[in-house]
Design a protein around this motif. Sequence first.
Motif, PDB file in Angstrom:
ATOM      1  N   ARG A 143       0.494  -1.244   0.074  1.00  0.00           N
ATOM      2  CA  ARG A 143      -0.265   0.107   0.344  1.00  0.00           C
ATOM      3  C   ARG A 143       1.003   1.151   0.212  1.00  0.00           C
ATOM      4  O   ARG A 143       1.532   1.453   0.959  1.00  0.00           O
ATOM      5  N   ARG A 144       0.755   1.751  -0.829  1.00  0.00           N
ATOM      6  CA  ARG A 144       1.201   3.384  -0.353  1.00  0.00           C
ATOM      7  C   ARG A 144       0.246   4.333  -1.202  1.00  0.00           C
ATOM      8  O   ARG A 144      -0.543   4.290  -2.005  1.00  0.00           O
ATOM      9  N   SER A 145       0.138   5.625  -0.574  1.00  0.00           N
ATOM     10  CA  SER A 145      -0.358   6.468  -1.493  1.00  0.00           C
ATOM     11  C   SER A 145       0.053   6.777  -2.477  1.00  0.00           C
ATOM     12  O   SER A 145       1.145   7.511  -2.870  1.00  0.00           O
ATOM     13  N   MET A 170      10.398  13.358   4.367  1.00  0.00           N
ATOM     14  CA  MET A 170       9.138  12.253   3.398  1.00  0.00           C
ATOM     15  C   MET A 170       8.935  14.411   1.924  1.00  0.00           C
ATOM     16  O   MET A 170       8.903  13.341   0.956  1.00  0.00           O
ATOM     17  N   ARG A 182      10.196  12.873  -1.967  1.00  0.00           N
ATOM     18  CA  ARG A 182       8.635  13.495  -2.595  1.00  0.00           C
ATOM     19  C   ARG A 182       9.155  13.861  -4.216  1.00  0.00           C
ATOM     20  O   ARG A 182       9.206  14.179  -5.109  1.00  0.00           O
ATOM     21  N   GLN A 204      -3.826  18.506  -5.647  1.00  0.00           N
ATOM     22  CA  GLN A 204      -4.867  17.850  -4.172  1.00  0.00           C
ATOM     23  C   GLN A 204      -5.582  17.807  -5.194  1.00  0.00           C
ATOM     24  O   GLN A 204      -6.440  16.846  -4.366  1.00  0.00           O
ATOM     25  N   PHE A 232      -6.026  14.324  -7.180  1.00  0.00           N
ATOM     26  CA  PHE A 232      -4.553  13.096  -7.785  1.00  0.00           C
ATOM     27  C   PHE A 232      -5.360  13.196  -9.151  1.00  0.00           C
ATOM     28  O   PHE A 232      -4.232  11.634  -9.806  1.00  0.00           O
ATOM     29  N   PRO A 264      -4.936   9.816   1.576  1.00  0.00           N
ATOM     30  CA  PRO A 264      -5.936  10.109   2.677  1.00  0.00           C
ATOM     31  C   PRO A 264      -5.412  11.593   2.180  1.00  0.00           C
ATOM     32  O   PRO A 264      -3.982  12.225   1.825  1.00  0.00           O
ATOM     33  N   THR A 318      -5.655  15.272   3.636  1.00  0.00           N
ATOM     34  CA  THR A 318      -5.934  16.426   4.892  1.00  0.00           C
ATOM     35  C   THR A 318      -6.093  17.411   4.601  1.00  0.00           C
ATOM     36  O   THR A 318      -7.238  17.954   4.784  1.00  0.00           O
ATOM     37  N   LEU A 319      -5.478  17.930   3.538  1.00  0.00           N
ATOM     38  CA  LEU A 319      -5.741  19.208   2.717  1.00  0.00           C
ATOM     39  C   LEU A 319      -6.909  19.205   2.255  1.00  0.00           C
ATOM     40  O   LEU A 319      -7.944  20.290   1.865  1.00  0.00           O
ATOM     41  N   TYR A 349     -10.976  14.305   6.707  1.00  0.00           N
ATOM     42  CA  TYR A 349     -11.044  13.777   5.675  1.00  0.00           C
ATOM     43  C   TYR A 349     -10.740  13.694   4.732  1.00  0.00           C
ATOM     44  O   TYR A 349     -12.436  12.928   4.898  1.00  0.00           O
ATOM     45  N   VAL A 355       5.734   6.900  -3.786  1.00  0.00           N
ATOM     46  CA  VAL A 355       7.444   7.116  -3.186  1.00  0.00           C
ATOM     47  C   VAL A 355       8.010   5.684  -1.788  1.00  0.00           C
ATOM     48  O   VAL A 355       6.874   5.723  -1.062  1.00  0.00           O
ATOM     49  N   LEU A 359       9.105   5.254   1.426  1.00  0.00           N
ATOM     50  CA  LEU A 359       9.475   6.414   2.636  1.00  0.00           C
ATOM     51  C   LEU A 359       9.974   5.025   3.688  1.00  0.00           C
ATOM     52  O   LEU A 359      10.382   6.199   4.461  1.00  0.00           O
TER      53      LEU A 359
HETATM   54  C1  LIG Z   1      -4.878  11.087   8.036  1.00  0.00           C
HETATM   55  C2  LIG Z   1      -4.194  10.556   6.804  1.00  0.00           C
HETATM   56  C3  LIG Z   1      -4.027  12.832   5.523  1.00  0.00           C
HETATM   57  C4  LIG Z   1      -2.846  12.726   4.314  1.00  0.00           C
HETATM   58  N1  LIG Z   1      -3.211  13.927   4.308  1.00  0.00           N
HETATM   59  C5  LIG Z   1      -2.280  14.023   2.649  1.00  0.00           C
HETATM   60  C6  LIG Z   1      -3.118  14.801   2.247  1.00  0.00           C
HETATM   61  O1  LIG Z   1      -3.056  15.983   2.727  1.00  0.00           O
HETATM   62  N2  LIG Z   1      -1.423  15.301   0.946  1.00  0.00           N
HETATM   63  C7  LIG Z   1      -0.833  14.674   0.679  1.00  0.00           C
HETATM   64  O2  LIG Z   1      -0.722  14.597  -0.299  1.00  0.00           O
HETATM   65  N3  LIG Z   1      -0.561  12.981   1.432  1.00  0.00           N
HETATM   66  C8  LIG Z   1      -1.309  12.533   2.914  1.00  0.00           C
HETATM   67  N4  LIG Z   1      -1.536  11.812   3.410  1.00  0.00           N
HETATM   68  C9  LIG Z   1      -0.280  10.552   2.410  1.00  0.00           C
HETATM   69  C10 LIG Z   1       0.515  10.501   3.900  1.00  0.00           C
HETATM   70  O3  LIG Z   1       1.952  11.792   3.488  1.00  0.00           O
HETATM   71  C11 LIG Z   1       1.651   9.229   3.452  1.00  0.00           C
HETATM   72  O4  LIG Z   1       0.434   8.414   4.052  1.00  0.00           O
HETATM   73  C12 LIG Z   1       2.872   8.910   3.860  1.00  0.00           C
HETATM   74  O5  LIG Z   1       4.192   9.786   3.736  1.00  0.00           O
HETATM   75  C13 LIG Z   1       3.420   7.899   4.720  1.00  0.00           C
HETATM   76  O6  LIG Z   1       3.972   7.300   2.904  1.00  0.00           O
HETATM   77  P1  LIG Z   1       3.071   6.313   2.258  1.00  0.00           P
HETATM   78  O7  LIG Z   1       0.877   6.559   2.455  1.00  0.00           O
HETATM   79  O8  LIG Z   1       3.170   5.818   1.099  1.00  0.00           O
HETATM   80  O9  LIG Z   1       2.937   4.627   3.171  1.00  0.00           O
HETATM   81  C14 LIG Z   1      -1.870  11.449   4.560  1.00  0.00           C
HETATM   82  C15 LIG Z   1      -1.860  10.679   5.393  1.00  0.00           C
HETATM   83  C16 LIG Z   1      -3.215  10.615   6.106  1.00  0.00           C
HETATM   84  C17 LIG Z   1      -2.902   8.554   7.370  1.00  0.00           C
END
Ligand SMILES: Cc1cc2nc3c(=O)[nH]c(=O)nc-3n(C[C@H](O)[C@H](O)[C@H](O)COP(=O)(O)O)c2cc1C
Length: 224
Positions: free
Chosen positions: A13-15, A96, A100, A121, A125, A168, A170-171, A193, A209, A211
């Motif tokens: 899992r990755r963002s 981070m 990125r 954002q 995306f 996810p 928050t923004l 969120y 990425v 991380l």
């Molecule tokens: C509750 C929550 C809110 C987040 N909000 C943002 C956001 O607004 N924008 C963004 O680019 N990433 C956001 N992230 C992603 C985190 O940056 C990311 O989970 C973290 O850097 C770890 O990377 P990974 O998810 O790829 O493992 C959020 C993550 C969480 C859990």
Amino acid sequence: MSTASFHELVRQRRSVRKYLPTPLSNDQLKEVLEDAQWSPSNCNIQPWQVHLVSGATKDKLSEALKAEHLAGRTSEDFWFDHAGYEGVYLERMMHMGQKRNEALNIARDDQARRDEEMLRQFEFFGAPHAALLFMPVFGDSVRTAGDLGMYGQTLLLSLTARGYAGIPQTLLGMHAGVIREVLGVPEEMKMLYGISFGHPDPEATGYSVNLGRAPISDNVRFYD
Ligand SMILES: Cc1cc2nc3c(=O)[nH]c(=O)nc-3n(C[C@H](O)[C@H](O)[C@H](O)COP(=O)(O)O)c2cc1C
């Protein structure tokens, strides 16, 4: 499910910050939402109120969010206090950002590229769907927010297990007031969120990425 496949799933899992426009079918959407519904919550109250936007509604919302962002306005329901991070937390946040920017070849002083990425954002995306997570308010909201965190991770793991991806955000919650207005969400429901999701763009490698994580000794203390 075997332990080995769960081990891989959580690490896979990755963002993801770039998606194909192809939407999930209604059945596919239902499957991931049914999985996420099994999330645990305090007293099993299941407080998540999910507003799932796609298509024209998502595009309309995106325009409203971008306009708010560019006008420098916010309407969050909950503070985002990242300016207060210090010590190891600040270091991890900086790491981070650096990783990125490296992955996307964005120079430190390239404000134009950073602004461009920030605007994305609010375009989710490029994802075809976004789940906007609202909740009722009880006391200081901390326990309920914890429940919504549980929901988010279950949804993200379900997406990953099925070959999709999510992020996810928050923004998105920084513009809770605008989202509430566009979607007609009742005032008493507060937004924590959002999660943008869909099919990851397979060619957009820099947009997700690895991380890594701190060793468990940073986070866990054992007692005998
Ligand atoms: C509750 C929550 C809110 C987040 N909000 C943002 C956001 O607004 N924008 C963004 O680019 N990433 C956001 N992230 C992603 C985190 O940056 C990311 O989970 C973290 O850097 C770890 O990377 P990974 O998810 O790829 O493992 C959020 C993550 C969480 C859990």
